[in-house]
Motif scaffolding. Structure first.
Motif, short mmCIF file in Angstrom:
data_model
loop_
_atom_site.label_atom_id
_atom_site.label_comp_id
_atom_site.label_asym_id
_atom_site.label_seq_id
_atom_site.Cartn_x
_atom_site.Cartn_y
_atom_site.Cartn_z
N GLU A 49 0.81 -1.23 0.00
CA GLU A 49 0.00 0.00 0.00
C GLU A 49 0.84 1.27 0.00
N THR A 106 1.22 -7.15 1.07
CA THR A 106 0.49 -6.13 1.83
C THR A 106 1.00 -6.04 3.27
N GLY A 145 0.10 2.19 4.16
CA GLY A 145 -1.30 2.20 4.60
C GLY A 145 -1.49 2.67 6.02
N SER A 194 -8.47 6.12 -2.33
CA SER A 194 -7.45 5.09 -2.20
C SER A 194 -7.29 4.29 -3.49
N ARG A 207 4.66 3.25 -6.24
CA ARG A 207 3.26 3.68 -6.22
C ARG A 207 3.18 5.20 -6.33
N GLY A 212 0.95 6.90 -1.37
CA GLY A 212 0.38 5.60 -1.07
C GLY A 212 -1.13 5.59 -1.10
N GLN A 213 -1.70 4.40 -0.90
CA GLN A 213 -3.15 4.26 -0.92
C GLN A 213 -3.82 5.00 0.24
#
Length: 381
Positions: free
Chosen positions: A198, A207, A229, A274, A289, A344-345
């Protein structure tokens, strides 16, 4: 929230904040966290100025520096090729693709006087992603009272670890797999940062919920920081429950008031969800990312050339991103659709501007609420 990491670094909260902005680094450390300056964005001369400013504005609080000494990249085996040598390895078809993309978005050519400083700054920064560039940044960093030296994209060279340790500076390294974490520990790294899928910037495919406990178990008793995350106290509580001793955060500092993020990009980040990020090799040649943009979509289109390996990709893109950046400053320019940033997400939760101090204490308060809730649940009959 007090963990071994707090004792190791003399900090109040085990919250590490990576940023390319010196104001954010100093503000986080003053607030009881641990600011980490990303050195890659600067020449050695500018890095010296940035660190001297932090020294004068951090109120004696601890802080660190993040460098990049990749384990694999084009030219490493040859002792680091220079810009001209690397330039000869860039295919003409890739240049043609970018010329056509910029023409589609009405991005004009720039005069040499306007383009060269920014282009060379971008390309020079990319060439800093090397053993020689990383060592130069390390040498500058160790002239300052830093407490941590972090490295990404591979184990730091043995002599770099020894240099840091000889000055009482601890070493950290970012990893995306448990096997990488074991290699880092064997190399002598003191703190492992488990960077989940993430996360913004360069990150792996596992993850955070899976990666963190895997790394914790693989390198115990070496302390682990969870990354990816994490943007709330609830997520910090989850990271500690997984065995981490603290958290490494980055994206959430793009939208604090001290950040040097431009107003247009700040607004785009706060509106993003997200799902508005993508892991792509278009930035550096390695998966990173980023915020979704038309530029990245073009690179991901199968009919277009594949991104080149590090450091050829950013060397190729330097003159074009310089043009995009200049054009995007014109109101209403289509070039703005091509501009982005690593993130990031967690961007889906970044929906307000507040000071670094406010964000630190918000994270702490949310952590307390989450920990209390879990305690209450476990206390029920």
């Amino acid at each position: 929230m007090h963990t071994r990491i707090c004792d190791m670094f003399g900090i109040e909260f085990p919250i590490f904040a990576f940023s390319h902005c010196r104001d954010v680094v100093a503000a986080v450390s003053r607030a009881g966290g641990f600011g980490v300056l990303g050195a890659l964005a600067f020449s050695t001369e500018q890095l010296e100025l940035e660190l001297s400013w932090i020294d004068d504005n951090v109120d004696g609080k601890p802080y660190g520096v993040d460098t990049v000494i990749p384990a694999k990249y084009v030219g490493r085996d040859e002792g680091d090729l220079n810009r001209d040598q690397l330039g000869k390895l860039i295919p003409e078809g890739h240049k043609k693709f970018l010329e056509e993309l910029l023409e589609e978005y009405d991005v004009p050519e720039l005069s040499e006087a306007a383009e060269r400083p920014r282009e060379e700054g971008i390309a020079g920064g990319m060439l800093g992603w090397s053993v020689s560039g990383g060592r130069a940044a390390v040498e500058v960093a160790l002239k300052h009272p830093i407490k941590l030296l972090a490295n990404a994209l591979g184990p730091p060279p043995e002599d770099v670890i020894k240099m840091a340790h000889s000055q009482g500076v601890l070493m950290a390294a970012l990893v995306g797999r448990a096997s990488q974490a074991v290699k880092q520990k064997e190399a002598g790294v003191d703190v492992i940062v488990a960077s989940g899928y993430e996360a913004g910037g360069h990150t792996g495919e596992v993850t955070s919920l899976v990666l963190t406990p895997e790394v914790v178990d693989a390198v115990a008793p070496t302390p682990v920081l969870a990354a990816g995350g994490i943007g709330s106290g609830r997520q910090i509580a989850a990271a500690l429950a997984l065995g981490a001793e603290g958290v490494w955060t980055g994206s959430i500092w793009l939208t604090v008031s001290e950040s040097n993020t431009g107003s247009g990009m700040m607004e785009r980040l706060m509106q993003a969800t997200s799902s508005d990020t993508i892991r792509s090799r278009s930035l550096s040649g390695k998966p990173a990312r980023q915020l979704k943009t038309k530029y990245i979509e073009a690179w991901e289109d199968p009919k277009n050339p594949d991104p080149l390996p590090m450091p050829l990709q950013m060397l190729l893109c330097a003159p074009y991103t310089a043009r995009i950046g200049r054009a995007a400053r014109t109101p209403g320019s289509k070039a703005e659709e091509l501009t982005g940033t690593p993130v990031g997400q967690i961007v889906g939760q970044m929906n307000q501007v507040q000071s670094s101090h406010q964000l630190i204490y918000q994270l702490v308060e949310e952590y307390v609420d989450a920990a209390t809730r879990v305690h209450d649940l476990m206390s029920r009959d």
